[in-house]
Design an enzyme around this catalytic site. Structure first.
Site, PDB file in Angstrom:
ATOM      1  N   ASN A  89      22.542 -45.854 -13.830  1.00  0.00           N
ATOM      2  CA  ASN A  89      23.868 -46.014 -14.418  1.00  0.00           C
ATOM      3  C   ASN A  89      23.924 -45.347 -15.781  1.00  0.00           C
ATOM      4  OD1 ASN A  89      24.613 -48.027 -16.827  1.00  0.00           O
ATOM      5  ND2 ASN A  89      22.682 -48.737 -15.916  1.00  0.00           N
ATOM      6  N   PHE A 135      28.741 -48.819 -21.856  1.00  0.00           N
ATOM      7  CA  PHE A 135      29.407 -49.998 -22.439  1.00  0.00           C
ATOM      8  C   PHE A 135      30.936 -49.953 -22.245  1.00  0.00           C
ATOM      9  CE2 PHE A 135      25.942 -50.405 -25.987  1.00  0.00           C
ATOM     10  CZ  PHE A 135      25.048 -50.929 -25.074  1.00  0.00           C
ATOM     11  N   SER A 144      20.139 -49.660 -24.744  1.00  0.00           N
ATOM     12  CA  SER A 144      20.825 -48.919 -23.690  1.00  0.00           C
ATOM     13  C   SER A 144      20.632 -47.435 -23.927  1.00  0.00           C
ATOM     14  CB  SER A 144      22.315 -49.232 -23.688  1.00  0.00           C
ATOM     15  OG  SER A 144      22.987 -48.262 -22.893  1.00  0.00           O
ATOM     16  N   ASN A 186      22.617 -45.232 -22.826  1.00  0.00           N
ATOM     17  CA  ASN A 186      23.896 -44.566 -22.543  1.00  0.00           C
ATOM     18  C   ASN A 186      24.877 -44.520 -23.700  1.00  0.00           C
ATOM     19  OD1 ASN A 186      23.060 -44.098 -19.857  1.00  0.00           O
ATOM     20  ND2 ASN A 186      23.497 -46.258 -19.394  1.00  0.00           N
ATOM     21  N   THR A 187      24.445 -44.954 -24.887  1.00  0.00           N
ATOM     22  CA  THR A 187      25.246 -44.767 -26.097  1.00  0.00           C
ATOM     23  C   THR A 187      24.405 -43.904 -27.023  1.00  0.00           C
ATOM     24  OG1 THR A 187      26.384 -46.887 -25.887  1.00  0.00           O
ATOM     25  CG2 THR A 187      26.288 -45.934 -28.103  1.00  0.00           C
ATOM     26  N   LYS A 196      16.934 -57.186 -27.215  1.00  0.00           N
ATOM     27  CA  LYS A 196      16.625 -56.552 -25.919  1.00  0.00           C
ATOM     28  C   LYS A 196      16.094 -55.149 -26.140  1.00  0.00           C
ATOM     29  CE  LYS A 196      18.301 -55.683 -21.303  1.00  0.00           C
ATOM     30  NZ  LYS A 196      19.323 -56.002 -20.325  1.00  0.00           N
ATOM     31  N   ASN A 207      15.235 -53.237 -20.780  1.00  0.00           N
ATOM     32  CA  ASN A 207      16.452 -52.548 -20.339  1.00  0.00           C
ATOM     33  C   ASN A 207      16.062 -51.489 -19.291  1.00  0.00           C
ATOM     34  OD1 ASN A 207      19.145 -51.462 -20.363  1.00  0.00           O
ATOM     35  ND2 ASN A 207      19.364 -52.286 -22.444  1.00  0.00           N
TER      36      ASN A 207
HETATM   37  C1  LIG Z   1      25.078 -51.075 -13.770  1.00  0.00           C
HETATM   38  C2  LIG Z   1      24.218 -51.609 -14.873  1.00  0.00           C
HETATM   39  C3  LIG Z   1      24.797 -51.920 -16.093  1.00  0.00           C
HETATM   40  C4  LIG Z   1      24.014 -52.430 -17.123  1.00  0.00           C
HETATM   41  N1  LIG Z   1      24.611 -52.753 -18.303  1.00  0.00           N
HETATM   42  C5  LIG Z   1      23.878 -53.349 -19.269  1.00  0.00           C
HETATM   43  C6  LIG Z   1      24.494 -53.810 -20.448  1.00  0.00           C
HETATM   44  O1  LIG Z   1      25.701 -53.670 -20.645  1.00  0.00           O
HETATM   45  N2  LIG Z   1      23.719 -54.433 -21.377  1.00  0.00           N
HETATM   46  C7  LIG Z   1      22.378 -54.631 -21.182  1.00  0.00           C
HETATM   47  O2  LIG Z   1      21.717 -55.215 -22.047  1.00  0.00           O
HETATM   48  N3  LIG Z   1      21.764 -54.202 -20.062  1.00  0.00           N
HETATM   49  C8  LIG Z   1      22.476 -53.575 -19.112  1.00  0.00           C
HETATM   50  N4  LIG Z   1      21.862 -53.172 -17.965  1.00  0.00           N
HETATM   51  C9  LIG Z   1      20.400 -53.368 -17.817  1.00  0.00           C
HETATM   52  C10 LIG Z   1      20.070 -54.666 -17.089  1.00  0.00           C
HETATM   53  O3  LIG Z   1      20.508 -55.796 -17.805  1.00  0.00           O
HETATM   54  C11 LIG Z   1      18.547 -54.782 -16.877  1.00  0.00           C
HETATM   55  O4  LIG Z   1      17.914 -54.852 -18.139  1.00  0.00           O
HETATM   56  C12 LIG Z   1      17.977 -53.609 -16.118  1.00  0.00           C
HETATM   57  O5  LIG Z   1      18.872 -53.172 -15.117  1.00  0.00           O
HETATM   58  C13 LIG Z   1      16.637 -53.960 -15.471  1.00  0.00           C
HETATM   59  O6  LIG Z   1      16.754 -55.058 -14.602  1.00  0.00           O
HETATM   60  P1  LIG Z   1      16.977 -54.902 -13.013  1.00  0.00           P
HETATM   61  O7  LIG Z   1      15.908 -53.963 -12.514  1.00  0.00           O
HETATM   62  O8  LIG Z   1      16.872 -56.294 -12.465  1.00  0.00           O
HETATM   63  O9  LIG Z   1      18.333 -54.320 -12.825  1.00  0.00           O
HETATM   64  C14 LIG Z   1      22.620 -52.624 -16.925  1.00  0.00           C
HETATM   65  C15 LIG Z   1      22.046 -52.310 -15.695  1.00  0.00           C
HETATM   66  C16 LIG Z   1      22.821 -51.809 -14.675  1.00  0.00           C
HETATM   67  C17 LIG Z   1      22.166 -51.472 -13.351  1.00  0.00           C
END
Ligand SMILES: Cc1cc2nc3c(=O)[nH]c(=O)nc-3n(C[C@H](O)[C@H](O)[C@H](O)COP(=O)(O)O)c2cc1C
Length: 352
Positions: A120, A124, A191, A193-194, A231, A260
């Site tokens: 992704n 944000f 993140s 992505n910023t 985080k 993350n």
């Molecule tokens: C579509 C998507 C959006 C995410 N948006 C955020 C976010 O806004 N803030 C954040 O701290 N982590 C965000 N994450 C990261 C997740 O919270 C998590 O740390 C990461 O995906 C690893 O866990 P997982 O393998 O269970 O997905 C996002 C992940 C995905 C897939």
């Protein structure tokens, strides 16, 4: 496999996966938001999914179960009322920013099905911290009042157009709006992505940011400041992780969330290699081992509680993350691939 897992794999997932990933996400969230407004749906879901949770106390907060919803799935808290009914022991809403923003242009979300992963670069996309505060207020949520039956974490990040040198004020604005609506506040500096956000993990920037936020927490509530969790990214070197720990220790942060998404593309199956070229953060199965390594590295060096997150897609993964030193867990991509049955299974099979 339980009935819930079979139903998700056989019926719900094929329907959801037929849609483009972002559309599927929107439709599912909207359905959960509607269900959350209907008391009976909530109660029915709780009867199905909510059977095996075990309470634990971390950072002064009572968590009814160890598996939480990771930040980013419900950025605006639209389905806040439903997460507890689906078996989660807590939910992290957000990441929100001080100003509403649209995020990156679409497409920005891909399923890498063979690899059980997601890429992704949402950036944000959110309605802003004030809107989330209003949503939580409408649901009757105040810090510590357990209005949703589970603790609520709120994740804050930097608005894209705010220059990095004004990042502290940007986070403070969100923090002030949300501190009394959250059981903990997650500071997202990881993140990918910023632009520039991850540089806030550098020692000096992180010290400035966390000093300001922990001081503000005390200003807002002297007798019981809201716990602040940080985080972090899985792509930090060991020495950078040690610096983060040093800063967290000296600023009064209450916990860490690791990790993350990653910029690495290791562990992608051959069928997904084309999608792997998309810019953004990778989550899911390819992240499992690295996230666990980061948690183990941190846990060996700090007494701060750690929320382990990254590629947890089975009870065995959950167990391994706890064995690495995590006190709580979060799931996002595993929930997309395996549905609420995964949360139920972890709750059922993994004891502390
Ligand atoms: C579509 C998507 C959006 C995410 N948006 C955020 C976010 O806004 N803030 C954040 O701290 N982590 C965000 N994450 C990261 C997740 O919270 C998590 O740390 C990461 O995906 C690893 O866990 P997982 O393998 O269970 O997905 C996002 C992940 C995905 C897939």
């Amino acid at each position: 496999m339980s009935g819930i897992e079979r139903a998700y794999r056989g019926i719900a997932r094929p329907l959801i996966f037929r849609m483009d990933a972002e559309r599927a996400h929107e439709v599912t969230l909207r359905a959960l938001a509607v269900a959350g407004r209907l008391g009976p749906a909530r109660v029915a879901a709780a009867g199905l999914f909510n059977r095996h949770r075990r309470p634990v106390r971390v950072a002064g907060i009572e968590f009814p179960g160890i598996v939480g919803l990771a930040g980013g799935l419900d950025k605006n808290g639209v389905a806040a009322r439903m997460w507890g009914s689906l078996g989660f022991g807590f939910a992290e809403l957000g990441t929100v920013t001080s100003q509403a923003q649209p995020g990156n242009p679409q497409p920005r979300l891909w399923r890498l099905a063979q690899s059980r992963a997601v890429i992704n670069r949402m950036g944000f996309n959110n309605l802003g911290a004030a809107a989330l505060a209003r949503t939580l207020a409408a649901a009757g949520v105040r810090r510590g009042n357990n209005a949703l039956g589970i603790p609520v974490g709120v994740s804050i990040g930097k608005t894209k157009i705010t220059p990095l040198e004004h990042a502290v004020d940007d986070y403070l604005t969100s923090f002030r709006l949300l501190a009394d609506r959250a059981d903990y506040v997650a500071v997202n500096v990881s993140s990918p992505n910023t632009p520039g956000l991850r540089s806030l993990q550098d020692k000096e920037s992180l010290t400035d940011l966390l000093t300001a936020l922990t001081a503000e927490a005390i200003t807002i509530d002297k007798s019981g400041p809201v716990p602040i969790f940080v985080k972090i990214a899985p792509d930090l070197s060991e020495s950078a992780l040690d610096e983060v720990l040093e800063v967290c220790g000296s600023t009064g942060v209450q916990g860490l969330i690791a990790t993350n998404t990653t910029l690495s593309r290791d562990g992608i199956g051959p069928a997904d290699l084309e999608l792997a070229a998309e810019a953004g953060g990778l989550s899911g199965a390819p992240l499992t081992r690295r996230a666990r390594q980061v948690v183990a590295h941190l846990a060996a060096r700090t007494d701060l509680p750690i929320i382990g997150v990254g590629g947890i897609e089975s009870a065995a993964d959950a167990r391994a993350m706890l064995d690495a030193g995590a006190r709580l867990l979060q799931v996002l991509t595993g929930f997309i691939y395996h549905g609420p049955g995964l949360i139920d299974r972890i709750n059922q099979e993994v004891s502390l």
